[in-house]
Write a protein that holds these residues in place. Sequence first.
Motif, PDB file in Angstrom:
ATOM      1  N   SER A  34       0.829  -1.200   0.000  1.00  0.00           N
ATOM      2  CA  SER A  34       0.000   0.000   0.000  1.00  0.00           C
ATOM      3  C   SER A  34       0.865   1.251   0.000  1.00  0.00           C
ATOM      4  O   SER A  34       2.083   1.197   0.181  1.00  0.00           O
ATOM      5  CB  SER A  34      -0.922   0.002   1.226  1.00  0.00           C
ATOM      6  OG  SER A  34      -0.162   0.027   2.405  1.00  0.00           O
ATOM      7  N   SER A  54      -8.665   2.995  -3.492  1.00  0.00           N
ATOM      8  CA  SER A  54      -7.632   2.901  -4.527  1.00  0.00           C
ATOM      9  C   SER A  54      -7.270   4.278  -5.067  1.00  0.00           C
ATOM     10  O   SER A  54      -8.054   5.225  -5.009  1.00  0.00           O
ATOM     11  CB  SER A  54      -8.121   2.017  -5.678  1.00  0.00           C
ATOM     12  OG  SER A  54      -9.204   2.639  -6.344  1.00  0.00           O
ATOM     13  N   TRP A  56      -3.292   1.054  -3.584  1.00  0.00           N
ATOM     14  CA  TRP A  56      -4.302   1.131  -2.531  1.00  0.00           C
ATOM     15  C   TRP A  56      -3.756   1.942  -1.363  1.00  0.00           C
ATOM     16  O   TRP A  56      -2.554   1.937  -1.094  1.00  0.00           O
ATOM     17  CB  TRP A  56      -4.695  -0.263  -2.049  1.00  0.00           C
ATOM     18  CG  TRP A  56      -5.528  -1.007  -3.029  1.00  0.00           C
ATOM     19  CD1 TRP A  56      -5.093  -1.830  -4.021  1.00  0.00           C
ATOM     20  CD2 TRP A  56      -6.954  -0.970  -3.138  1.00  0.00           C
ATOM     21  NE1 TRP A  56      -6.152  -2.316  -4.739  1.00  0.00           N
ATOM     22  CE2 TRP A  56      -7.312  -1.816  -4.214  1.00  0.00           C
ATOM     23  CE3 TRP A  56      -7.959  -0.331  -2.425  1.00  0.00           C
ATOM     24  CZ2 TRP A  56      -8.633  -2.024  -4.603  1.00  0.00           C
ATOM     25  CZ3 TRP A  56      -9.280  -0.531  -2.796  1.00  0.00           C
ATOM     26  CH2 TRP A  56      -9.602  -1.363  -3.876  1.00  0.00           C
TER      27      TRP A  56
END
Length: 222
Positions: free
Chosen positions: A45, A119, A124
């Motif tokens: 992420s 997103s 993300w």
Amino acid sequence: MNMSPTVASLLWLGLCLAQIAAAGAQSLPSVGSCPSSSSEQKGTSMAGTPKPFIRVEPGSVVPWEAHIHFCCRSPWRSGSFQLWRDGGCSRQINTSREQAEGCFPTLLAAPGSYSCSSSRGLHWSELSDPLQLLVTGHFSKPSLRGQPSTMVAGGDTVTLLCHVLSHHNNQKFIFSLLKSGALGPIQYQSLGGSAASFTLLSVKAEDAGNYSCIYSLEGRAS
């Protein structure tokens, strides 16, 4: 063959309604399970970016068999949102256009720790701060009383005692103190006994209100 003005108008109206219905259908989010790669999302992420915010309606403390829905507010406009429960991705929605908040379909309340992500392109966000969902109605109600009293003056200290008639020997309870109007529990305690003491120091006018308590055991709340 010439059409009468009335027939032509009705055909035009039908075409417009069909276009509106099609546009409405396209704006609805598609819902599905998370991709298999979602289990690795935490490691890939966008670290350091603002986190999204998760909320639940009608609240984070609900009765057994209640229906709820979660919404995820993104720090940017997003086209996909994921709902996570107890460390695993449970579902994903994809919208036809990017938006600041995505709401998941209504579901039956299940206790646990929930978070969400959104997103940005192919990446993300980090998971939101967790939201603890408590579902009541599994056990007998606890009692709550104040010491020295529930009538106190400003600046005084009051202790709220939450007590449960325990039939679960050697079990660890999690006690939560609730206040009417608050979005969720205002205090927690994790104890091995059958009672918890919540202390309100130097009470002020804004501390006045209706209080209650619940307890949980292995993911279930009173």
